[in-house]
Scaffold this active site. Structure first.
Site, PDB file in Angstrom:
ATOM      1  N   LYS A   1     -53.420 -24.457  -6.472  1.00 47.74           N
ATOM      2  CA  LYS A   1     -52.812 -24.419  -7.796  1.00 47.74           C
ATOM      3  C   LYS A   1     -52.017 -25.693  -8.024  1.00 47.74           C
ATOM      4  O   LYS A   1     -51.278 -26.135  -7.154  1.00 47.74           O
ATOM      5  CB  LYS A   1     -51.886 -23.205  -7.920  1.00 47.74           C
ATOM      6  CG  LYS A   1     -52.599 -21.879  -8.007  1.00 47.74           C
ATOM      7  CD  LYS A   1     -51.616 -20.740  -8.197  1.00 47.74           C
ATOM      8  CE  LYS A   1     -50.968 -20.781  -9.553  1.00 47.74           C
ATOM      9  NZ  LYS A   1     -50.048 -19.634  -9.791  1.00 47.74           N
TER      10      LYS A   1
ATOM     11  N   ARG B   1     -59.632 -16.390 -11.224  1.00 49.71           N
ATOM     12  CA  ARG B   1     -58.584 -17.355 -11.557  1.00 49.71           C
ATOM     13  C   ARG B   1     -59.216 -18.708 -11.805  1.00 49.71           C
ATOM     14  O   ARG B   1     -59.740 -19.347 -10.901  1.00 49.71           O
ATOM     15  CB  ARG B   1     -57.554 -17.458 -10.426  1.00 49.71           C
ATOM     16  CG  ARG B   1     -56.360 -18.330 -10.786  1.00 49.71           C
ATOM     17  CD  ARG B   1     -55.309 -18.316  -9.703  1.00 49.71           C
ATOM     18  NE  ARG B   1     -55.676 -19.158  -8.556  1.00 49.71           N
ATOM     19  CZ  ARG B   1     -54.950 -19.243  -7.437  1.00 49.71           C
ATOM     20  NH1 ARG B   1     -53.866 -18.518  -7.297  1.00 49.71           N
ATOM     21  NH2 ARG B   1     -55.336 -20.039  -6.457  1.00 49.71           N
TER      22      ARG B   1
ATOM     23  N   SER C   1     -46.676 -12.382  -9.558  1.00 45.92           N
ATOM     24  CA  SER C   1     -46.347 -13.344  -8.509  1.00 45.92           C
ATOM     25  C   SER C   1     -44.837 -13.403  -8.319  1.00 45.92           C
ATOM     26  O   SER C   1     -44.081 -13.448  -9.294  1.00 45.92           O
ATOM     27  CB  SER C   1     -46.858 -14.743  -8.875  1.00 45.92           C
ATOM     28  OG  SER C   1     -48.263 -14.754  -8.947  1.00 45.92           O
TER      29      SER C   1
END
Length: 209
Positions: free
Chosen positions: A139, A41, A110
């Protein structure tokens, strides 16, 4: 198709939190410490930078028999012949992703609420992310923490494999484990450790109860 079931720790890359180390160095340390499930990610890198890192990581994970999941980028996951792709609520719908990647690739989605969990199951997702359990700064576009109540719901109401994620650290991971989470995602707690191997061993001692 492989499954996330059976993995205790879901490792996620974050180069900006890795104490100056690149993702390849960090992932190698994760693998050496026994992590069997890793997600790539990266939000800020160019696609070419992501491609080059994933080339190296795909080889590392394949050689080690580790499940390799790529976040967001369906095309990159396909190019790498990754084991899985993880998408969010604002990405392409799971049925569309399935049409693109075929039946052999894991699809994770998610979720942040019971309604989203139910919709994920209906859509054909292979596993769901449950969170963010706690407040997280990893994030930049993350929603508010959903707390342990949503985790409780998934444990009792859904049979789909799931990974608990979001703000999970050494000091609160046992709370998550005790609620029934078997696979738990950690980011900065691992990639930001001075000694990744020792940190993972410590986390596993907590998870062992």
């Amino acid at each position: 198709m492989r499954s996330i079931s059976g993995a205790d720790i879901y490792g996620i890359t974050s180069e900006e939190h890795s104490l100056g180390r690149d993702n390849i160095t960090v992932v190698k340390a994760m693998i050496d410490a026994g992590i069997t499930l890793i997600q790539y990610r990266e939000k800020e890198k160019t696609m070419l930078e992501k491609y080059r890192q994933c080339e190296a990581l795909r080889q590392l994970t394949k050689d080690a028999g580790v499940i390799f999941i790529i976040n967001d980028h369906v095309g990159l996951a396909m190019a790498m012949e990754a084991d899985g792709i993880h998408v969010g609520q604002d990405d392409m719908p799971v049925p569309v992703v399935r049409q693109l990647v075929g039946e052999s690739m894991i699809i994770g989605l998610s979720t942040h609420s019971p309604a989203q969990a139910a919709a994920a199951v209906e859509s054909g997702a292979d596993y769901i992310g449950v969170g963010p359990i706690f407040t997280t700064q990893t994030k930049k576009d993350v929603c508010d923490a959903v707390g342990l109540t949503y985790l409780d719901h998934v444990v009792t109401a859904q049979k789909i494999p799931f990974v608990a994620i979001g703000g999970i650290k050494e000091h609160n991971i046992d709370d998550v484990r005790k609620r029934g989470a078997e696979t738990i995602a950690l980011v900065t707690e691992i990639v930001g450790a001075d000694n990744i191997s020792k940190q993972i061993a410590m986390i596993r001692r907590i998870l062992a109860g």
